[in-house]
Design a protein around this motif. Structure first.
Motif, short mmCIF file in Angstrom:
data_model
loop_
_atom_site.label_atom_id
_atom_site.label_comp_id
_atom_site.label_asym_id
_atom_site.label_seq_id
_atom_site.Cartn_x
_atom_site.Cartn_y
_atom_site.Cartn_z
N PHE A 132 33.55 43.38 37.46
CA PHE A 132 32.39 42.51 37.63
C PHE A 132 32.70 41.03 37.76
CE2 PHE A 132 30.66 46.21 35.24
CZ PHE A 132 29.80 46.66 36.22
N ALA A 133 33.90 40.60 37.43
CA ALA A 133 34.22 39.17 37.49
C ALA A 133 35.02 38.88 38.76
CB ALA A 133 35.00 38.74 36.25
N PRO A 134 34.92 37.66 39.32
CA PRO A 134 35.73 37.32 40.49
C PRO A 134 37.21 37.40 40.14
CG PRO A 134 34.00 35.69 40.10
CD PRO A 134 34.04 36.57 38.89
N LEU A 135 38.00 37.99 41.03
CA LEU A 135 39.43 38.16 40.80
C LEU A 135 40.22 37.19 41.67
CD1 LEU A 135 39.69 42.07 40.82
CD2 LEU A 135 39.30 40.55 38.88
N THR A 136 41.44 36.90 41.23
CA THR A 136 42.34 36.13 42.08
C THR A 136 42.80 37.02 43.24
OG1 THR A 136 44.32 36.83 40.87
CG2 THR A 136 43.15 34.89 40.03
N GLN A 137 43.34 36.38 44.27
CA GLN A 137 43.83 37.15 45.42
C GLN A 137 44.96 38.09 45.00
OE1 GLN A 137 42.51 37.19 48.62
NE2 GLN A 137 43.84 38.99 48.73
N MET A 138 45.80 37.64 44.07
CA MET A 138 46.88 38.49 43.59
C MET A 138 46.32 39.73 42.90
SD MET A 138 50.04 39.27 43.14
CE MET A 138 51.04 37.83 43.52
N GLU A 139 45.31 39.56 42.07
CA GLU A 139 44.72 40.70 41.38
C GLU A 139 44.09 41.69 42.37
OE1 GLU A 139 43.46 38.89 37.03
OE2 GLU A 139 42.24 38.39 38.78
N ARG A 140 43.43 41.16 43.41
CA ARG A 140 42.86 42.06 44.42
C ARG A 140 43.95 42.81 45.16
NH1 ARG A 140 39.08 37.73 45.06
NH2 ARG A 140 40.32 36.82 46.74
N ASP A 141 45.05 42.12 45.47
CA ASP A 141 46.17 42.77 46.16
C ASP A 141 46.79 43.86 45.29
OD1 ASP A 141 45.78 41.13 48.32
OD2 ASP A 141 47.40 39.74 47.81
N ILE A 142 46.91 43.60 44.00
CA ILE A 142 47.47 44.59 43.08
C ILE A 142 46.60 45.84 43.05
CG2 ILE A 142 47.86 45.09 40.63
CD1 ILE A 142 48.96 42.26 40.35
N GLU B 235 39.16 31.90 25.75
CA GLU B 235 39.15 32.31 27.16
C GLU B 235 37.80 32.07 27.83
OE1 GLU B 235 41.81 33.09 28.62
OE2 GLU B 235 43.16 33.53 26.95
N LEU B 236 36.81 31.53 27.07
CA LEU B 236 35.50 31.27 27.65
C LEU B 236 35.41 29.89 28.30
CD1 LEU B 236 33.11 32.68 24.88
CD2 LEU B 236 34.25 33.88 26.75
N ALA B 237 36.38 29.04 28.02
CA ALA B 237 36.38 27.71 28.61
C ALA B 237 36.68 27.79 30.10
CB ALA B 237 37.42 26.84 27.92
N GLU B 238 36.34 26.75 30.83
CA GLU B 238 36.60 26.75 32.28
C GLU B 238 38.08 26.97 32.55
OE1 GLU B 238 35.57 24.02 36.20
OE2 GLU B 238 35.01 23.34 34.19
N GLY B 239 38.36 27.90 33.44
CA GLY B 239 39.74 28.25 33.72
C GLY B 239 40.27 29.38 32.86
N GLY B 240 39.51 29.78 31.84
CA GLY B 240 39.93 30.87 30.97
C GLY B 240 39.76 32.22 31.63
N ARG B 241 40.38 33.22 31.05
CA ARG B 241 40.37 34.56 31.64
C ARG B 241 38.96 35.13 31.74
NH1 ARG B 241 43.79 38.64 32.73
NH2 ARG B 241 43.10 40.77 32.42
N PHE B 242 38.08 34.78 30.79
CA PHE B 242 36.74 35.38 30.76
C PHE B 242 35.65 34.36 31.10
CE2 PHE B 242 39.04 37.88 27.34
CZ PHE B 242 39.40 38.91 28.21
N TYR B 243 36.03 33.28 31.79
CA TYR B 243 35.06 32.23 32.10
C TYR B 243 33.89 32.77 32.93
CZ TYR B 243 33.06 27.99 34.14
OH TYR B 243 32.20 27.01 34.54
N PHE B 244 34.17 33.68 33.86
CA PHE B 244 33.13 34.19 34.74
C PHE B 244 32.41 35.42 34.17
CE2 PHE B 244 35.88 31.89 37.76
CZ PHE B 244 34.93 31.08 38.35
#
Length: 529
Positions: A389-399, A328-337
């Motif tokens: 602390f990590a940037p969230l997707t718009q869906m995650e912010r809406d949730i 998940e550390l690769a670009e696009g992974g859940r923990f990339y940021f």
């Protein structure tokens, strides 16, 4: 903003004695369960960190000190939680303080005698030298005497607070090498500058060795130490600290070592139950074990540290977790940021497993069940860190915003046992989510995560059951053909909705499926033992 859990706190990850105390604190104080569990784990860590080290890779054994950060509103009963979990630590420190005062008096008496004898020897040497006499024998006696200089016994202190970074290093070097920087009003610690030298804190966390320099006081070197940090802090105070020093805290990697949580508030729901479970008051087993461990520090020398190692299956499980995080550390992974925090997760997992194993008094190697529990707990904190602390997707912010709105208004629907029409839910949703079709997409994601149920009715309307937020009320009759908490038979967008459910199933992006499988995060299934 309140931060949601990924799948609720993994209480089953705690070992039996720790779990008992977490439940006891929760039932007694009605605080959010994650806060209660962290209090219990912090107490265990403080009691064990001077007794063990942990080894799981081809590297020197590591200290087991941890950094727990709880962000919670005022009134969440932070102090009350710690009064239970850290009761024995405070009793121990109070007793050591009294002993220290007695030691100081005895030391002053012995030092005065030693000084008088030394002055006498120096005077004799001076008189002999004045007469050009041989003073070799007197000088040898002085050398032997200097080796007998009285040293005051170092008394352990489990808890320190309101202290600067150089003072932390000085305490670990001169007073006692194992300590806990603890406060249920974490702003005191953050404003005192105790974390103003994150490089030193990081170094002590990594290896037990650290260095601090301060003009006028010189260099302080610390070796073989272990420091546990446990702070409960209000959101505004933490935000102020991060605005002032956050770049240094994050850039230095100090925050990457945190086990962080910001659980939803329980205020407004903490009603006193007339029924008291007669089997609940079993917290004494936890306190008894704490007393047994603290007694090992009450000696003239530092306690010897055991090296905790893992069984073959436990080590393979840790390696699996390390690989799962690495993906998940690769670009696009859940923990990339948040690669720093994710990369530290396996180490935190190894430490937590060692602490829980030692606390339960288990002999031998650490087994796979304890490691599995530690993985659940560390992964949960990792998800909490990501949300904060990590940037969230718009869906995650809406949730998150919808969950906060539901929590704020859930009392309106207690009379209906948590059953709410979609249009009624939209009425109290954040303004940007009040369009019913847009709100439905957010509701579907919450249903897939197991936090509510949603179903449609003829005519195109839909309803939800807020069972997660209203657990004390009878749940609604479970709709037929429910899959992932979803049933849609009539809705015009039925095919799109079901396709989303099937995608979630294919991606394994739900906390738990109908076969009882568990997930650490979307796409990462937890192995079964």
């Amino acid at each position: 903003m309140t931060i949601s859990d990924f799948d609720g706190y993994p209480l089953d990850g705690l070992t039996p004695t720790i779990k008992v105390l977490a439940k006891y604190i929760h039932e007694t104080n009605k605080s959010p369960l994650p806060m209660c569990a962290v209090s219990a784990l912090a107490g265990c860590t403080l009691a064990t960190q001077g007794l063990i080290k942990v080894k799981w890779r081809d590297a020197p054994p590591s200290p087991v000190g941890m950094i727990f950060i709880v962000e919670a509103l005022s009134g969440e009963r932070k102090t009350a939680n710690d009064q239970i979990a850290l009761r024995e630590h405070r009793v121990f420190d109070k007793r050591q303080s009294k002993f220290e005062a007695d030691d100081a008096k005895e030391h002053a008496r012995r030092k005065a005698v030693w000084d008088a004898k030394r002055r006498s020897l120096l005077r004799s040497i001076g008189q002999g030298a004045a007469k050009d006499a041989d003073t070799k024998q007197l000088e040898d006696r002085l050398e032997d005497h200097d080796k007998l200089q009285p040293v005051q016994r170092r008394r352990p202190r489990m808890l320190i607070s309101d202290i600067t970074a150089p003072a932390v290093a000085r305490h670990l070097r001169e007073t006692y090498r194992y300590a806990g920087l603890v406060s249920d009003e974490g702003g005191v610690i953050l404003s005192s500058g105790a974390l103003s030298n994150p490089a030193m804190i990081n170094s002590i966390w990594d290896s037990g060795d650290g260095v601090t320099d301060r003009m006028g006081r010189g260099r302080t070197e610390v070796y073989g130490a272990s420091l546990t940090v446990y702070l409960q802090v209000q959101p505004g105070v933490l935000e102020q600290f991060l605005n002032r020093q956050g770049q240094l805290t994050h850039a230095s990697g100090n925050s990457s070592r945190w086990l962080y949580t910001n659980p939803p508030s329980k205020q407004g729901t903490r009603f006193i139950s007339p029924y008291v479970d007669p089997y609940l008051d079993t917290a004494e087993s936890y306190h008894l074990r704490i007393r047994q461990l603290l007694a090992k520090y009450d000696c003239d020398e530092y306690p010897s540290q055991k090296i905790k190692e893992f069984s073959f299956s436990a080590r393979r499980l840790l390696e699996w977790f390390s690989d799962a995080v690495e993906k998940e550390l690769a670009e696009g992974g859940r923990f990339y940021f948040m690669r720093g925090a994710a990369a530290k997760a396996p180490e935190n997992c190894a430490r937590l497993a060692a602490i829980m194993h030692e606390f339960e008094g288990d002999a031998g190697e650490i087994g796979a069940p304890v490691v599995l529990g530690a993985i659940k707990i560390v992964a949960w904190h990792l998800n909490q860190y990501r949300t904060r602390f990590a940037p969230l997707t718009q869906m995650e912010r809406d949730i998150l915003d919808l969950e906060e709105s539901i929590f704020k208004h859930h009392h309106r629907w207690m009379q209906t046992n948590g059953q709410v029409k979609g249009a009624e839910l939209a009425r109290y949703a954040p303004k940007r989510l009040r369009q019913v079709d847009k709100l439905l997409d957010i509701v579907l994601e919450l249903a897939i995560q197991g936090r509510l149920q949603v179903w449609d009715e003829s005519g195109g309307s839909w309803s939800v059951n807020l069972h997660y937020w209203i657990p004390n009320h009878a749940p609604a009759p479970r709709p037929e053909e429910l899959e992932f908490g979803v049933r849609f038979l009539y809705h015009p967008q039925r095919e799109r909705i079901l396709r989303r459910v099937w995608q979630a199933k294919a991606a394994k992006g739900h906390p738990q499926d109908t076969n009882g499988k568990s997930w650490l995060w979307p796409g990462c299934e937890l192995p079964r033992l």
